[in-house]
Write an enzyme that holds these catalytic residues in place. Structure first.
Site, PDB file in Angstrom:
ATOM      1  N   HIS A 137      44.524  30.548  46.693  1.00  0.00           N
ATOM      2  CA  HIS A 137      44.597  31.807  45.933  1.00  0.00           C
ATOM      3  C   HIS A 137      45.809  32.631  46.377  1.00  0.00           C
ATOM      4  CE1 HIS A 137      42.723  35.583  44.142  1.00  0.00           C
ATOM      5  NE2 HIS A 137      43.553  36.118  45.031  1.00  0.00           N
ATOM      6  N   GLU A 138      45.949  32.798  47.678  1.00  0.00           N
ATOM      7  CA  GLU A 138      47.014  33.676  48.190  1.00  0.00           C
ATOM      8  C   GLU A 138      48.399  33.077  47.945  1.00  0.00           C
ATOM      9  OE1 GLU A 138      46.437  36.603  48.829  1.00  0.00           O
ATOM     10  OE2 GLU A 138      44.274  36.476  49.004  1.00  0.00           O
ATOM     11  N   HIS A 141      49.643  33.711  44.542  1.00  0.00           N
ATOM     12  CA  HIS A 141      50.288  35.016  44.316  1.00  0.00           C
ATOM     13  C   HIS A 141      51.802  34.887  44.516  1.00  0.00           C
ATOM     14  CE1 HIS A 141      46.972  37.621  43.455  1.00  0.00           C
ATOM     15  NE2 HIS A 141      46.350  37.419  44.612  1.00  0.00           N
ATOM     16  N   TYR A 152      50.702  44.169  38.766  1.00  0.00           N
ATOM     17  CA  TYR A 152      49.414  44.145  39.437  1.00  0.00           C
ATOM     18  C   TYR A 152      48.576  45.375  39.094  1.00  0.00           C
ATOM     19  CZ  TYR A 152      46.248  42.348  43.003  1.00  0.00           C
ATOM     20  OH  TYR A 152      45.164  41.824  43.669  1.00  0.00           O
ATOM     21  N   GLU A 161      45.346  38.043  39.241  1.00  0.00           N
ATOM     22  CA  GLU A 161      44.209  37.642  40.065  1.00  0.00           C
ATOM     23  C   GLU A 161      43.565  36.340  39.561  1.00  0.00           C
ATOM     24  OE1 GLU A 161      42.485  38.271  42.859  1.00  0.00           O
ATOM     25  OE2 GLU A 161      44.371  39.269  43.268  1.00  0.00           O
ATOM     26  N   ASP A 234      40.972  49.747  42.608  1.00  0.00           N
ATOM     27  CA  ASP A 234      41.454  48.356  42.649  1.00  0.00           C
ATOM     28  C   ASP A 234      42.489  48.088  41.547  1.00  0.00           C
ATOM     29  OD1 ASP A 234      41.711  45.689  43.377  1.00  0.00           O
ATOM     30  OD2 ASP A 234      39.912  45.058  42.279  1.00  0.00           O
ATOM     31  N   HIS A 239      40.242  42.745  40.411  1.00  0.00           N
ATOM     32  CA  HIS A 239      39.333  41.720  40.936  1.00  0.00           C
ATOM     33  C   HIS A 239      38.015  41.685  40.163  1.00  0.00           C
ATOM     34  CE1 HIS A 239      42.072  42.189  44.404  1.00  0.00           C
ATOM     35  NE2 HIS A 239      41.798  40.927  44.632  1.00  0.00           N
TER      36      HIS A 239
END
Lengths: 320, 82
Positions: A137-138, A141, A152, A161, A234, A239
């Site tokens: 996932h990271e 990005h 974002y 996301e 957020d 998310h």
């Protein structure tokens, strides 16, 4: 004697070189390989921290550093094998990661040029380095960033996301050799301590069902556009609303079957990296581009493009 | 005053409320903080976002911009009231 040794060496070298030429013809292009460096922040917040493991070095014995080293390698291998992408930027970017960031830190993030992992507070989260999909996932990005980015906040942020969840899950499926119907489609399975009533952080198969806990509340993810959550927190609920495009991907992938990274994943990857995706794309724009990409890859009225259109329609996003 | 933390990889929301009248340390830290001076949040993937409310004033601060007395205040309130 000296002369004889030199001659022998020369002969041995010639034999060896000849053997190498037979066994390993020179590759047409330079082979790509991950170049990983692991650091330890020692519970401070200064990056990157002390170097604990360079590429090819033996395991450190620090479980978190060694887990991340392995998962960076798997993620690198996934992008290279599945999509021919050489690292995060497509140009062999070294993979840098820091573990033991801050104190009781319940997070992992892509900092713009490196990965950062906290230890978790051991009350809610027991690990951020254990599950492969967190690293997938990271690092995604980073792939998104190098592909032109998705702003974002709001819908483009939720797409940012979602793309990270999609490829995070695909890295895990690739590593386990799973087909779409065998995968759990969970994000962050194995992160919660036993004190938490939940299986994971998010479910692409059934958004909104990953956890339901007295302290944390209930998984707030919608699966439908009709349930899109408007919020100021957020960055506009990136998310939360990622549940909608997450579920669309799940539907397309399970309709098509087989290894999800090969068809649905290829459509999403080509859309993300097309250089045509606007950084402020909303769901309809992204959905329409995945449909167009499926048409280019598999044919306009193909099973694949129909599956992509139907998947988006099911979550309430009509492709144009 | 109240602090609401959202975002992060997990996307979990955590809120902490503290009455500064009961906590001299909090009251002292509030005196050092200028909420009007915090920079506009620069959204960054999976970083925390803090919504900070002090009386009638409020501000949204990104994790990377949380420094100095404001960081101290937020950490203190999250520990006390989380």
């Amino acid at each position: 004697m000296v002369q004889r040794t030199l001659t022998l060496d020369h002969e041995q070298r010639r034999t060896r070189v000849a053997a190498q030429l037979i066994a390993q013809p020179p590759p047409a292009t330079t082979p790509v390989a991950a170049n990983r460096t692991l650091h330890d922040a020692a519970h401070k917040e200064t990056l990157p921290g002390r170097t604990v493991r360079a590429e090819g070095a033996p395991a450190t014995g620090d479980q978190q550093a060694d887990e991340v080293y392995d998962w960076l390698g798997v993620t690198f291998d996934f992008y290279n094998t599945a999509y021919g992408r050489n690292s995060i930027d497509g140009g062999g970017l070294p993979l840098v990661a820091t573990v033991h960031y801050s104190v009781d830190y319940d997070n992992a993030f892509w900092e713009g040029s490196q990965m950062v992992y906290g230890d978790g507070d051991q009350q809610i989260f027991k690990t951020f380095t254990g599950p492969l999909d967190v690293t997938g996932h990271e690092l995604t990005h980073g792939v998104t960033q190098y592909s032109g980015g998705l702003d974002y906040n709001g819908q483009s942020g939720a797409l940012n996301e979602s793309v990270s969840d999609v490829f995070g899950s695909l890295v895990k499926q690739y590593h386990l050799g799973q087909t779409a119907d065998q995968a759990d489609w969970l994000i962050g399975q194995g992160m919660f301590t036993d004190a938490v009533n939940g299986v994971a952080l998010r479910s692409m198969k059934a958004p909104g069902t990953a956890y339901d806990d007295p302290a944390l509340g209930k998984d707030p993810q919608p699966a439908q556009m009709a349930d899109y959550v408007e919020t100021d927190s957020d960055n506009g609920g990136v998310h939360i609303n990622s549940g909608i495009p997450n579920h669309a991907f799940y539907l397309a992938a399970t309709t098509l079957g087989g290894h999800a990274w090969e068809k649905a994943g290829r459509v999403w990857y080509d859309t993300l990296t097309s250089k045509k995706l606007p950084s402020g794309a909303d769901f309809v724009t992204f959905a329409s581009m995945t449909y167009a990409t499926a048409g280019t890859l598999f044919g306009v009225n193909s099973t694949e493009s129909d599956a992509v259109r139907e998947a988006w329609a099911t979550v309430g996003v009509k492709v144009t | 005053m109240a602090v609401t933390r959202s975002g992060g990889f997990a996307g979990l929301v955590r809120r902490a409320e503290v009455d500064s009248a009961d906590h001299p340390t909090v009251a002292g830290l509030i005196g050092d903080v200028r909420l009007d001076d915090v920079p506009e949040p620069r959204p960054q993937p999976d970083r925390y976002v803090y919504d900070i409310e002090i009386g009638d004033h409020s501000a949204q601060v990104g994790e990377a911009d949380l420094h100095g007395p404001l960081r101290e205040l937020v950490d203190h309130v999250m520990t006390l009231g989380g």
